[in-house]
Design a protein around this motif. Structure first.
Motif, mmCIF file in Angstrom:
data_model
loop_
_atom_site.group_PDB
_atom_site.id
_atom_site.type_symbol
_atom_site.label_atom_id
_atom_site.label_comp_id
_atom_site.label_asym_id
_atom_site.label_seq_id
_atom_site.Cartn_x
_atom_site.Cartn_y
_atom_site.Cartn_z
ATOM 1 N N HIS A 67 63.252 8.137 -14.968
ATOM 2 C CA HIS A 67 63.171 9.490 -15.503
ATOM 3 C C HIS A 67 64.220 9.783 -16.564
ATOM 4 O O HIS A 67 64.222 10.859 -17.158
ATOM 5 N N GLY A 68 65.095 8.845 -16.794
ATOM 6 C CA GLY A 68 66.097 8.982 -17.847
ATOM 7 C C GLY A 68 65.660 8.193 -19.062
ATOM 8 O O GLY A 68 64.484 8.206 -19.441
ATOM 9 N N GLU A 69 66.593 7.479 -19.661
ATOM 10 C CA GLU A 69 66.325 6.736 -20.892
ATOM 11 C C GLU A 69 65.139 5.780 -20.782
ATOM 12 O O GLU A 69 64.299 5.728 -21.670
ATOM 13 N N ALA B 58 69.956 12.007 -21.063
ATOM 14 C CA ALA B 58 68.945 11.219 -21.773
ATOM 15 C C ALA B 58 67.851 12.111 -22.348
ATOM 16 O O ALA B 58 67.437 11.949 -23.503
ATOM 17 N N ARG B 59 67.396 13.056 -21.568
ATOM 18 C CA ARG B 59 66.320 13.943 -22.023
ATOM 19 C C ARG B 59 66.792 14.835 -23.160
ATOM 20 O O ARG B 59 66.095 15.001 -24.163
ATOM 21 N N LEU B 60 67.974 15.413 -22.996
ATOM 22 C CA LEU B 60 68.497 16.305 -24.044
ATOM 23 C C LEU B 60 68.810 15.536 -25.325
ATOM 24 O O LEU B 60 68.574 16.039 -26.422
ATOM 25 N N GLU B 61 69.325 14.314 -25.207
ATOM 26 C CA GLU B 61 69.606 13.519 -26.404
ATOM 27 C C GLU B 61 68.335 13.207 -27.171
ATOM 28 O O GLU B 61 68.309 13.308 -28.402
ATOM 29 N N TYR C 185 64.056 22.222 -22.865
ATOM 30 C CA TYR C 185 64.239 21.525 -21.588
ATOM 31 C C TYR C 185 64.331 22.519 -20.432
ATOM 32 O O TYR C 185 63.759 22.304 -19.363
ATOM 33 N N ALA C 186 64.999 23.626 -20.656
ATOM 34 C CA ALA C 186 65.083 24.670 -19.626
ATOM 35 C C ALA C 186 63.691 25.217 -19.304
ATOM 36 O O ALA C 186 63.373 25.477 -18.140
#
Length: 186
Positions: free
Chosen positions: A67-69, A126-129, A153-154
């Motif tokens: 769920h990350g990078e 990771a998601r925000l980047e 994202y929020a």
């Protein structure tokens, strides 16, 4: 249910622990109930892990990986930022299922556990980047791109939260169209 003759992998146990976490946070991760769910004896667990803490660490690592990078790699590979954002938002919004348990939301209750806090921070980072990079490539200045990514994202996390209690949400196609319209810069 797994047949007793089927050999489970460490990853099978980690994924089962993640499902338990989605249903009830860290407290829901217990060897005997997981073994029953998987249809095996707890001896299968000890073939892979020394204790519950190792399983929790493996499950959190699996969640970060998927769920990350690592889980975002297919989106990150899309060269056109507008298409990347559209596909990312559409995929995420359409994956939100009414009344479905969420690892992310369940883990928030355990965020003071250092392992959990680190996993949540890594997935969020990771998601925000990726979203910030995408907004920058779409022409937004750095600070504005970071703010837009955070708001988008929020909103995604908010949809996930609403899905926990909303038995009759609007259709995902309508929501993904609205998300794309709202969060693509004009």
């Amino acid at each position: 249910m797994v047949n007793e003759t089927t050999r489970l992998s460490a990853q099978d146990w980690a994924r089962a622990a993640l499902k338990a976490m989605a249903d009830g946070g860290l407290a829901a991760v217990a060897v005997e109930p997981l073994a029953r769910t998987l249809g095996v004896t707890k001896g299968s667990f000890y073939a892979h892990y020394r204790n519950r803490d190792e399983l929790i660490e493996a499950a959190l690592a699996e969640w970060v990986r998927t769920h990350g990078e690592g889980g975002l790699a297919e989106f990150a590979a899309i060269a056109d930022p507008a298409r990347r954002l559209r596909e990312l938002l559409t995929t995420v919004v359409r994956s939100v299922q009414p009344l479905a348990p969420s690892v992310h939301l369940s883990l928030l209750g355990d965020r003071n556990d250092p392992r959990v806090g680190a996993a949540i921070r890594e997935v969020n980072r990771a998601r925000l980047e990726l979203m910030t990079r995408t907004y920058r490539e779409l022409g937004l200045p750095p600070a504005r791109a970071a703010h837009r990514a955070r708001i988008a994202y929020a909103a995604i996390l908010g949809l996930l939260h609403l899905a926990q209690t909303d038995e009759d949400p609007p259709g995902s196609a309508a929501l993904s169209n609205e998300a794309t319209t709202l969060f693509l810069p004009s």
